[in-house]
Motif scaffolding. Structure first.
Motif, PDB file in Angstrom:
ATOM      1  N   GLN A   1       0.822  -1.204   0.000  1.00 24.40           N
ATOM      2  CA  GLN A   1       0.000   0.000   0.000  1.00 24.40           C
ATOM      3  C   GLN A   1       0.860   1.259   0.000  1.00 24.40           C
ATOM      4  N   PHE A   2       1.919   1.250   0.794  1.00 19.00           N
ATOM      5  CA  PHE A   2       2.817   2.404   0.852  1.00 19.00           C
ATOM      6  C   PHE A   2       3.464   2.658  -0.507  1.00 19.00           C
ATOM      7  N   VAL A   3       3.899   1.580  -1.173  1.00 17.74           N
ATOM      8  CA  VAL A   3       4.512   1.734  -2.495  1.00 17.74           C
ATOM      9  C   VAL A   3       3.500   2.276  -3.495  1.00 17.74           C
ATOM     10  N   LEU A   4       2.255   1.803  -3.430  1.00 18.47           N
ATOM     11  CA  LEU A   4       1.215   2.311  -4.335  1.00 18.47           C
ATOM     12  C   LEU A   4       0.934   3.786  -4.079  1.00 18.47           C
ATOM     13  N   HIS A   5       0.932   4.180  -2.800  1.00 21.53           N
ATOM     14  CA  HIS A   5       0.756   5.602  -2.481  1.00 21.53           C
ATOM     15  C   HIS A   5       1.891   6.441  -3.069  1.00 21.53           C
ATOM     16  N   LEU A   6       3.118   5.901  -2.983  1.00 22.19           N
ATOM     17  CA  LEU A   6       4.251   6.609  -3.559  1.00 22.19           C
ATOM     18  C   LEU A   6       4.126   6.721  -5.074  1.00 22.19           C
ATOM     19  N   LEU A   7       3.631   5.662  -5.718  1.00 22.85           N
ATOM     20  CA  LEU A   7       3.441   5.707  -7.168  1.00 22.85           C
ATOM     21  C   LEU A   7       2.408   6.753  -7.558  1.00 22.85           C
ATOM     22  N   VAL A   8       1.338   6.857  -6.760  1.00 26.52           N
ATOM     23  CA  VAL A   8       0.329   7.877  -7.034  1.00 26.52           C
ATOM     24  C   VAL A   8       0.925   9.273  -6.890  1.00 26.52           C
ATOM     25  N   ALA A   9       1.705   9.467  -5.799  1.00 27.43           N
ATOM     26  CA  ALA A   9       2.347  10.760  -5.600  1.00 27.43           C
ATOM     27  C   ALA A   9       3.330  11.071  -6.720  1.00 27.43           C
ATOM     28  N   GLY A  10       4.072  10.041  -7.167  1.00 25.04           N
ATOM     29  CA  GLY A  10       4.990  10.252  -8.285  1.00 25.04           C
ATOM     30  C   GLY A  10       4.271  10.590  -9.572  1.00 25.04           C
ATOM     31  N   GLY A  11       3.113   9.941  -9.819  1.00 23.91           N
ATOM     32  CA  GLY A  11       2.326  10.262 -10.998  1.00 23.91           C
ATOM     33  C   GLY A  11       1.788  11.681 -10.978  1.00 23.91           C
ATOM     34  N   LEU A  12       1.326  12.128  -9.808  1.00 26.22           N
ATOM     35  CA  LEU A  12       0.868  13.512  -9.683  1.00 26.22           C
ATOM     36  C   LEU A  12       2.001  14.500  -9.931  1.00 26.22           C
ATOM     37  N   TRP A  13       3.200  14.160  -9.437  1.00 23.59           N
ATOM     38  CA  TRP A  13       4.348  15.041  -9.668  1.00 23.59           C
ATOM     39  C   TRP A  13       4.685  15.139 -11.159  1.00 23.59           C
ATOM     40  N   LEU A  14       4.600  14.002 -11.875  1.00 27.02           N
ATOM     41  CA  LEU A  14       4.870  14.031 -13.312  1.00 27.02           C
ATOM     42  C   LEU A  14       3.845  14.872 -14.066  1.00 27.02           C
ATOM     43  N   LEU A  15       2.610  14.923 -13.547  1.00 23.88           N
ATOM     44  CA  LEU A  15       1.579  15.726 -14.200  1.00 23.88           C
ATOM     45  C   LEU A  15       1.828  17.222 -14.034  1.00 23.88           C
ATOM     46  N   VAL A  16       2.233  17.624 -12.830  1.00 27.90           N
ATOM     47  CA  VAL A  16       2.403  19.059 -12.560  1.00 27.90           C
ATOM     48  C   VAL A  16       3.829  19.535 -12.821  1.00 27.90           C
ATOM     49  N   LYS A  17       4.756  18.595 -13.062  1.00 25.26           N
ATOM     50  CA  LYS A  17       6.156  18.973 -13.239  1.00 25.26           C
ATOM     51  C   LYS A  17       6.382  19.947 -14.385  1.00 25.26           C
ATOM     52  N   PRO A  18       5.797  19.719 -15.595  1.00 24.96           N
ATOM     53  CA  PRO A  18       6.047  20.694 -16.684  1.00 24.96           C
ATOM     54  C   PRO A  18       5.609  22.110 -16.329  1.00 24.96           C
ATOM     55  N   LEU A  19       4.455  22.241 -15.668  1.00 21.81           N
ATOM     56  CA  LEU A  19       3.980  23.567 -15.290  1.00 21.81           C
ATOM     57  C   LEU A  19       4.910  24.208 -14.262  1.00 21.81           C
ATOM     58  N   ILE A  20       5.332  23.430 -13.259  1.00 21.17           N
ATOM     59  CA  ILE A  20       6.224  23.961 -12.225  1.00 21.17           C
ATOM     60  C   ILE A  20       7.584  24.308 -12.814  1.00 21.17           C
ATOM     61  N   GLU A  21       8.097  23.432 -13.696  1.00 20.11           N
ATOM     62  CA  GLU A  21       9.398  23.694 -14.300  1.00 20.11           C
ATOM     63  C   GLU A  21       9.377  24.985 -15.112  1.00 20.11           C
ATOM     64  N   ARG A  22       8.270  25.253 -15.801  1.00 21.55           N
ATOM     65  CA  ARG A  22       8.181  26.474 -16.594  1.00 21.55           C
ATOM     66  C   ARG A  22       8.205  27.709 -15.707  1.00 21.55           C
ATOM     67  N   HIS A  23       7.451  27.656 -14.598  1.00 26.04           N
ATOM     68  CA  HIS A  23       7.451  28.784 -13.675  1.00 26.04           C
ATOM     69  C   HIS A  23       8.808  28.945 -12.998  1.00 26.04           C
ATOM     70  N   LEU A  24       9.448  27.824 -12.673  1.00 21.76           N
ATOM     71  CA  LEU A  24      10.778  27.913 -12.079  1.00 21.76           C
ATOM     72  C   LEU A  24      11.766  28.540 -13.046  1.00 21.76           C
ATOM     73  N   TRP A  25      11.670  28.181 -14.307  1.00 20.08           N
ATOM     74  CA  TRP A  25      12.578  28.755 -15.293  1.00 20.08           C
ATOM     75  C   TRP A  25      12.369  30.260 -15.415  1.00 20.08           C
ATOM     76  N   GLN A  26      11.089  30.688 -15.448  1.00 21.74           N
ATOM     77  CA  GLN A  26      10.799  32.122 -15.537  1.00 21.74           C
ATOM     78  C   GLN A  26      11.283  32.858 -14.291  1.00 21.74           C
ATOM     79  N   TRP A  27      11.045  32.265 -13.127  1.00 23.75           N
ATOM     80  CA  TRP A  27      11.485  32.875 -11.880  1.00 23.75           C
ATOM     81  C   TRP A  27      13.009  32.958 -11.822  1.00 23.75           C
ATOM     82  N   GLY A  28      13.663  31.880 -12.254  1.00 25.86           N
ATOM     83  CA  GLY A  28      15.120  31.874 -12.253  1.00 25.86           C
ATOM     84  C   GLY A  28      15.694  32.904 -13.211  1.00 25.86           C
ATOM     85  N   GLN A  29      15.054  33.077 -14.371  1.00 28.41           N
ATOM     86  CA  GLN A  29      15.507  34.089 -15.317  1.00 28.41           C
ATOM     87  C   GLN A  29      15.372  35.494 -14.729  1.00 28.41           C
ATOM     88  N   LYS A  30      14.268  35.742 -14.021  1.00 26.55           N
ATOM     89  CA  LYS A  30      14.094  37.048 -13.381  1.00 26.55           C
ATOM     90  C   LYS A  30      15.151  37.274 -12.298  1.00 26.55           C
TER      91      LYS A  30
END
Length: 352
Positions: free
Chosen positions: A16-45
């Motif tokens: 169950q713990f491993v499945l919870h981690l997989l779900v959390a990892g999947g959510l991170w992969l979904l939001v990662k492109p959006l976060i990475e884009r904002h991080l890049w813009q913030w870093g450029q500023k």
């Protein structure tokens, strides 16, 4: 639930713990492109502000000791380091790892039918007792989350230490290539040298950033800080001499640069030969420190097991306080000995 059902139930909750981690990892992969884009813009500023308001930002940066510490490590440990972005990316990933492990552990513990209690792991192990769930269920998830979030940092520190030693030897290749372009300006020398370095050279990215600093610095203090950062990352006297030659070249011209770099090249070659000679003469001692203690430990344990019988030895070793204490002391000594021998196996290329 009694103690006999623990192994099967424990396996179920681990899954169950491993499945919870997989779900959390999947959510991170979904939001990662959006976060990475904002991080890049913030870093450029942030990078733009550093170039526009050099003195004020540097003063604020000195106060942000944690940011400066991570930035200095990533500057040399990360192959694709980007000023103002790499630290934000590292902190975000570590924070997401902390949050994912904490929530996964907390959800798994909330599903347990009772309390967990721990004893000697070699004697009784973990026991699930019937009753109400533990009230402070957040403590274990918090501990696991903090431990998991520390793993990227420890990995980065190890990579930094390895690349620091390797960089002291790669500097010799940098100087050999830079000697061919001493008729150019300092920024052109660094740029062409960085382009000609092989991809496995750990100084390729820092050298490119140093060249950009020489090409676009706004004041002398800014250039000295970037040059000192490069020399400090390598941490050798040769690196300081190389940076000093570049700074002198930037002020007074390239008239004496070629002869200075050739002298530095000869000094590094002689020191490298000395280090190789010393290593060859002490190779047996270093190998003994790496593997000799381990061989002695295995032979000693085998002898005691033969004399006392395996069941008696395991009981004395793992089910008594003295046995566990001695085991921890021995393992700690082995680890320290291994680390010292590893450091001595390849010292930095320096005068000392």
């Amino acid at each position: 639930m009694n103690e006999e059902g623990v192994p099967v139930e424990l396996l179920f909750y681990i899954i169950q713990f491993v499945l919870h981690l997989l779900v959390a990892g999947g959510l991170w992969l979904l939001v990662k492109p959006l976060i990475e884009r904002h991080l890049w813009q913030w870093g450029q500023k942030l990078d733009l502000r550093m170039s526009l308001f050099g003195h004020k930002v540097s003063s604020a940066k000195r106060k942000m000791w944690l940011y400066r510490h991570l930035d200095d490590l990533l500057y040399f440990a990360h192959k694709r380091y980007e000023p103002g972005i790499s630290v934000l990316r590292f902190v975000t990933r570590s924070g997401m790892l902390f949050l994912g492990v904490f929530l996964s552990s907390l959800l798994t513990l909330k599903e347990l039918p009772g309390q967990m209690s721990f004893s000697n792991p070699f004697l009784e192990g973990m026991v699930l007792n019937d009753g109400a769930p533990v009230a402070n269920a957040w403590r274990l998830p918090l501990f696991l989350a903090v431990l998991s979030a520390c793993i990227p940092y420890l990995r980065m520190r190890y990579t930094y230490a390895q690349r620091k030693v390797r960089g002291s030897y790669d500097l010799l290749d940098v100087i050999k290539i830079a000697t061919k372009f001493t008729h150019l300006s300092a920024d052109s020398i660094l740029s062409k040298t960085s382009d000609l370095l092989p991809g496995e050279n750990v100084l390729k990215t820092p050298l490119r950033l140093l060249g950009a600093a020489f090409a676009g610095y706004s004041n002398e203090r800014e250039l000295n800080e970037e040059a000192g950062r490069f020399a400090g990352a390598i941490g050798t006297t040769f690196a300081v001499e190389f940076v000093s030659d570049l700074l002198y070249c930037e002020k007074e011209g390239t008239r004496y640069l070629k002869s200075s770099l050739m002298t530095l090249n000869r000094s590094m070659e002689l020191q490298r030969e000395t280090i190789l000679t010393v290593k060859a003469s002490s190779r047996d001692a270093i190998s003994l420190g790496l593997y000799g203690n381990l061989i002695v430990l295995v032979s000693s344990v085998g002898t005691f097991m033969y004399m006392l019988k395996p069941d008696v030895y395991f009981k004395l070793q793992f089910e008594t306080t003295i046995g566990l204490t001695f085991m921890m002391v021995i393992l700690t000594g082995l680890f320290i000995s291994f680390m010292i021998s590893t450091i001595l196996a390849r010292p930095r290329l320096d005068y000392h």
